[in-house]
Enzyme design. Sequence first.
Site, PDB file in Angstrom:
ATOM      1  N   LEU A   1       0.906  -1.155   0.000  1.00  0.00           N
ATOM      2  CA  LEU A   1       0.000   0.000   0.000  1.00  0.00           C
ATOM      3  C   LEU A   1       0.945   1.205   0.000  1.00  0.00           C
ATOM      4  CD1 LEU A   1      -2.735  -1.168   2.535  1.00  0.00           C
ATOM      5  CD2 LEU A   1      -2.797  -1.222   0.039  1.00  0.00           C
ATOM      6  N   PRO A   2       1.225   1.746  -1.186  1.00  0.00           N
ATOM      7  CA  PRO A   2       2.406   2.586  -1.436  1.00  0.00           C
ATOM      8  C   PRO A   2       2.339   4.020  -0.921  1.00  0.00           C
ATOM      9  CG  PRO A   2       1.098   2.442  -3.422  1.00  0.00           C
ATOM     10  CD  PRO A   2       0.430   1.551  -2.393  1.00  0.00           C
ATOM     11  N   CYS A   3       2.376   4.182   0.392  1.00  0.00           N
ATOM     12  CA  CYS A   3       2.334   5.525   0.976  1.00  0.00           C
ATOM     13  C   CYS A   3       3.562   6.351   0.596  1.00  0.00           C
ATOM     14  CB  CYS A   3       2.149   5.456   2.485  1.00  0.00           C
ATOM     15  SG  CYS A   3       3.259   4.339   3.328  1.00  0.00           S
ATOM     16  N   HIS A   4       4.618   5.688   0.116  1.00  0.00           N
ATOM     17  CA  HIS A   4       5.793   6.435  -0.347  1.00  0.00           C
ATOM     18  C   HIS A   4       5.471   7.266  -1.598  1.00  0.00           C
ATOM     19  CE1 HIS A   4       5.955   2.592  -2.539  1.00  0.00           C
ATOM     20  NE2 HIS A   4       6.532   3.281  -3.519  1.00  0.00           N
ATOM     21  N   ARG A   5       4.382   6.972  -2.261  1.00  0.00           N
ATOM     22  CA  ARG A   5       3.986   7.704  -3.468  1.00  0.00           C
ATOM     23  C   ARG A   5       3.176   8.960  -3.156  1.00  0.00           C
ATOM     24  NH1 ARG A   5       2.115   2.221  -6.539  1.00  0.00           N
ATOM     25  NH2 ARG A   5       4.214   1.319  -6.696  1.00  0.00           N
TER      26      ARG A   5
END
Length: 186
Positions: free
Chosen positions: A153-157
């Site tokens: 769940l790409p919170c880095h994006r």
Amino acid sequence: MTVPTDLDIRFREAATRSGMLDAGYDLVDSPIGPLLVAASGRGLLRISFDADIEQHLEWLSRVAGRNVLRAPRQIDGARRELDEYFEGRRHAFDLAVDLREVTPFTARVLHELARIPFGETATYAELAMRAGSPKAARAVGMTMNRNRIPIVLPCHRVIGANGSLVGYAGGLDRKVALLTLEGVLL
């Protein structure tokens, strides 16, 4: 008394096969450091940059159930997909996630977060709008900070309104590494 290694491995594999486990976990080596990965029969429960299992056992037991063991086979699918991602061969994850104990708002935000494509970014405000709460950018930020399944769940994006790389629970150095891997930063 110490249990022989082969007996311990056979026990853990039998527990996994029999469905006796509520959750299994293992450590996954990655270019951004070791990751603690845990999964239940429902899906991925946690990816943590803090690989000290003692920090997670109480939470895993409370959420998934008391039968929590180090069980590498339980996370084989996640390990394979994470390895492919870090090797640049996977751009989307095909893993079920176990989002027990999240609020409906958090579930909506995480659903929209999962839709941000590899190599792209969105702001907190954009994510709030996509989740149906256009004035909730700060609440989206808190959701990102508490995301228990980063990378998948790409919170880095998610970036600041001015394009800055603000906040990342795993540290900005990891956020930079992940965005560089995805070609966002060169």
